[in-house]
Write an enzyme that holds these catalytic residues in place. Sequence first.
Site, PDB file in Angstrom:
ATOM      1  N   SER A 124       0.855  -1.182   0.000  1.00  0.00           N
ATOM      2  CA  SER A 124       0.000   0.000   0.000  1.00  0.00           C
ATOM      3  C   SER A 124       0.892   1.233   0.000  1.00  0.00           C
ATOM      4  CB  SER A 124      -0.901   0.005   1.244  1.00  0.00           C
ATOM      5  OG  SER A 124      -0.125   0.150   2.420  1.00  0.00           O
ATOM      6  N   LYS A 125       0.259   2.385   0.050  1.00  0.00           N
ATOM      7  CA  LYS A 125       1.025   3.632   0.001  1.00  0.00           C
ATOM      8  C   LYS A 125       1.969   3.782   1.193  1.00  0.00           C
ATOM      9  CE  LYS A 125      -2.151   6.315  -2.857  1.00  0.00           C
ATOM     10  NZ  LYS A 125      -2.980   7.537  -2.948  1.00  0.00           N
ATOM     11  N   ARG A 126       1.613   3.163   2.309  1.00  0.00           N
ATOM     12  CA  ARG A 126       2.492   3.305   3.473  1.00  0.00           C
ATOM     13  C   ARG A 126       3.834   2.600   3.258  1.00  0.00           C
ATOM     14  NH1 ARG A 126      -0.978  -0.764   5.141  1.00  0.00           N
ATOM     15  NH2 ARG A 126       0.012  -2.666   5.921  1.00  0.00           N
ATOM     16  N   GLY A 164       5.371   2.933   0.461  1.00  0.00           N
ATOM     17  CA  GLY A 164       6.006   3.689  -0.604  1.00  0.00           C
ATOM     18  C   GLY A 164       5.475   3.341  -1.974  1.00  0.00           C
TER      19      GLY A 164
END
Length: 513
Positions: free
Chosen positions: A275-277, A279
């Site tokens: 996910s975006k967490r 990167g």
Amino acid sequence: MNFGLWASNGRPKAQSLKACAYNARVIRVRFAPSPTGYLHVGGARTALFNWLFARRHGGVFVLRIEDTDVERSSPEMVEGILDGMRWLDLDWDEGPGIGGPFGPYLQSERLDRYRAMASRLVAGGYAYYCYCTPDELNARRDLAEKQDGAWRYDRVCSRLTAADIAARERNRIPRAIRFRVPEGVTRFDDLVHGTIEFDGAHIEDFVILRSDGHPTYHLSVVSDDIEMRITHVVRGDDHISNTPKQLLLYKALEAPIPQFAHVPLILGTDKKRLSKRHGATSVMEYARRGYLPEAMVNFLTLLGWSPGAGDQELFARDELIASFDLRGISGSDAVFNPDKLDWFNQQHLFRLAPDELARRLKPFFEAAGVWDEAYLGERHAWFFAVLGLLKPRAKRLDEFVELGRFFFIDTVEYDPIAVAKHLHVDGMADQLLALSSVFAELATFDAATTEAALRAVAAERGVKAAVLIHAMRVALTGKTVSPGLFEVAALVGRDRTRARLMAAAQLVTSSRA
């Protein structure tokens, strides 16, 4: 209903295999993203596997846009996906902007086909009209969950008589179309995971056409894959649960069934879904951050795929095509390691010829306001030498500007911490001026002569060479860390080096006045 096309063991009978005859002649695969977001890492890896498989076998790679989610899809997202594909150089043989014999390649332009197929399934007894409203379905679901915690569609509408249906149609009551799931096991041989089976008792009668006339994923994907003669469906593991429903549609339509290969998911370093967490972002963001498309292709291919024997990690695109085989796909999830991506990028940077590296860097230098066309003209030898000095330290294209900005500007931008640590030293202003004077007298100004001169000045003035080296580095670069100092001085040049030494001396003197 006649599901006799399929044998009791769940495998196609001879007539179905014969219908698949074109499979053996031309491999046709597709990447079918939904434009509800840009092209992200997971989708890019799926596209890449399909592309490599097609190129490896001289097949056809189809790009199809599944844009039937009208509320979330947008032309901007479509273009973003196409940009990502172009950046990765995953050229498609049929699809948007190219066309092909089985277009259109945007699902929003194929709605009549889906509605016709749904009607065909109703006429054949494989599907039926469902007039249940969302509120009615929710109420029945809530009641069932309160009683035993489980609920499947209770087939109320499948029991409607012809008269019931006719009355509802006359009154134009909105209705969806549901597929009638038969009893028994649906089984398929996955090219990655082996035999997978699902019991029909656990699959509810699923909607294939919504009441607004838009198809669900199951109907549209099967319709398109049939018409586009897709022979292999290579997609993520998260689609395994969709496969039995789609197989039932293929059987009902007596259509050739493609081979399925479900590839492992991509996880973050914490072993949770990427996910975006972690990167993860659109592939075009990686482009903007200075990653090379060939490095990203190399890295993504090895996320869940292995070339087999040997320990080779670095591959050119042609090598990946020659090596790629679906049998090399692992059944285990892959881990996205940003540090490994940086390593791949740096290795591919090393492989670029100087003129190609310069061409790739130009947009980044232009954005930073330090580009000069002479770097590809009369000053190319100097520019290539600078890049050669920066290359061992840069992992991404954008880092070349950050690491070497001092080469391309007239006035040094000082790091205050560097100044305080290495310039604010007793007597440093005089030492820098003395060094500047000695540099003015050198017959040649290169790394060897400047180092020898500095060490001579340090010895004559009774200071450690390291102290003067650190001060000179700050004077020339504004930083405490840089490529080799004397190589830097040679490329900065005698005049600019002396000017910066004198400016640093003046900075020290002024701060103490």
